[in-house]
Design a protein around this motif. Structure first.
Motif, PDB file in Angstrom:
ATOM      1  N   ARG A  54       0.839  -1.199   0.000  1.00 17.22           N
ATOM      2  CA  ARG A  54       0.000   0.000   0.000  1.00 17.22           C
ATOM      3  C   ARG A  54       0.877   1.253   0.000  1.00 17.22           C
ATOM      4  NH1 ARG A  54      -5.527   0.736   3.185  1.00 17.22           N
ATOM      5  NH2 ARG A  54      -5.994   2.812   2.459  1.00 17.22           N
ATOM      6  N   ASN A  81      -1.835  -6.332  -1.703  1.00 17.88           N
ATOM      7  CA  ASN A  81      -2.509  -5.052  -1.531  1.00 17.88           C
ATOM      8  C   ASN A  81      -1.619  -3.966  -2.132  1.00 17.88           C
ATOM      9  OD1 ASN A  81      -3.684  -2.644  -0.730  1.00 17.88           O
ATOM     10  ND2 ASN A  81      -4.141  -3.350   1.339  1.00 17.88           N
ATOM     11  N   ARG A 117      -2.904  -0.978  -3.075  1.00 14.58           N
ATOM     12  CA  ARG A 117      -3.756   0.211  -2.997  1.00 14.58           C
ATOM     13  C   ARG A 117      -2.885   1.472  -2.939  1.00 14.58           C
ATOM     14  NH1 ARG A 117      -9.203   0.418  -0.748  1.00 14.58           N
ATOM     15  NH2 ARG A 117      -9.772   2.591  -0.726  1.00 14.58           N
ATOM     16  N   GLY A 118      -3.098   2.372  -3.916  1.00 14.33           N
ATOM     17  CA  GLY A 118      -2.368   3.640  -3.948  1.00 14.33           C
ATOM     18  C   GLY A 118      -0.903   3.523  -4.329  1.00 14.33           C
ATOM     19  N   ASN A 121      -5.490  -6.095  -4.807  1.00 16.23           N
ATOM     20  CA  ASN A 121      -6.211  -4.842  -4.603  1.00 16.23           C
ATOM     21  C   ASN A 121      -5.412  -3.736  -5.279  1.00 16.23           C
ATOM     22  OD1 ASN A 121      -7.369  -2.445  -3.731  1.00 16.23           O
ATOM     23  ND2 ASN A 121      -7.539  -3.082  -1.592  1.00 16.23           N
ATOM     24  N   ASP A 136      -6.866  -0.650  -6.061  1.00 18.58           N
ATOM     25  CA  ASP A 136      -7.612   0.601  -5.899  1.00 18.58           C
ATOM     26  C   ASP A 136      -6.643   1.775  -5.758  1.00 18.58           C
ATOM     27  OD1 ASP A 136      -9.951  -0.874  -5.926  1.00 18.58           O
ATOM     28  OD2 ASP A 136     -10.237  -0.789  -3.747  1.00 18.58           O
ATOM     29  N   GLY A 137      -6.828   2.767  -6.610  1.00 21.85           N
ATOM     30  CA  GLY A 137      -6.020   3.981  -6.533  1.00 21.85           C
ATOM     31  C   GLY A 137      -4.582   3.822  -6.978  1.00 21.85           C
ATOM     32  N   ARG A 139     -11.778  -3.611 -12.446  1.00 19.70           N
ATOM     33  CA  ARG A 139     -11.648  -2.366 -11.651  1.00 19.70           C
ATOM     34  C   ARG A 139     -12.897  -1.577 -11.706  1.00 19.70           C
ATOM     35  NH1 ARG A 139      -5.869   0.250 -12.138  1.00 19.70           N
ATOM     36  NH2 ARG A 139      -6.826   1.490 -10.552  1.00 19.70           N
TER      37      ARG A 139
END
Length: 184
Positions: free
Chosen positions: A128, A146, A148-149, A166, A168-169, A184
């Protein structure tokens, strides 16, 4: 009087820390003195904030090691076992980590720009907010990771397995050639 006692205690703690660094995992490895330790067993070692830039840790056993904030730029970690290691905010720019096992490792906020993670196992890893710009993730296993971002701009994901990851972002992701890309 109290100030003298506190200074004495701090000096004593510093001396104990230096001794402990020399006998980590019974290997005698001291990151302040020794840079190379291929094949070493540093499982569960506390190397928090250590400067190991350019170190040769190929095939080292670093399972559960605490490397948060450690500086490992251009370190050689090919084939190293870093399962469930804590690499939070570690600096791994240009590190060679081909075939490394990072299953369940915490790389939250880690700087991995230009790192070579070809064929690495990152199953369930926490990346992340990590910077993976220009990283080579060819054929890496990122199942359930993960990301994310995370910054993945110009990262090579050819053949990487992203099943259940994951994303996301995530920034600048090019999924060309990646496998099992989540919707997505």
């Amino acid at each position: 009087m109290e100030l003298c006692i506190i200074r004495f205690m701090n000096a004593r703690l510093l001396a104990i820390k230096k001794i402990l660094l020399r006998v980590i995992s019974g290997s005698g490895y001291n990151p302040e003195r020794d840079k190379d330790c291929p094949g070493c067993d540093l499982s569960r070692a506390d190397l928090n904030g250590a400067d190991m830039s350019g170190a040769n840790l190929e095939d080292a056993l670093l399972t559960g090691a605490i490397l948060s904030g450690a500086r490992l730029s251009h370190a050689r970690l090919t084939g190293a076992n870093l399962r469930v290691a804590d690499l939070t905010s570690a600096y791994l720019m240009g590190a060679r980590m081909t075939g490394a096992d990072l299953m369940g490792a915490n790389l939250t906020g880690a700087f991995l720009r230009g790192a070579d993670l070809m064929g690495a196992n990152l199953t369930g890893a926490f990346l992340r907010g990590a910077n993976l710009r220009d990283a080579n993730l060819m054929d890496a296993n990122l199942k359930y990771a993960n990301l994310r971002g995370a910054n993945l701009r110009d990262a090579n994901l050819m053949g990487a397995n992203l099943m259940g990851a994951n994303l996301d972002g995530a920034i600048g992701v090019d999924f060309s050639g990646a496998k099992n890309v989540p919707a997505r």
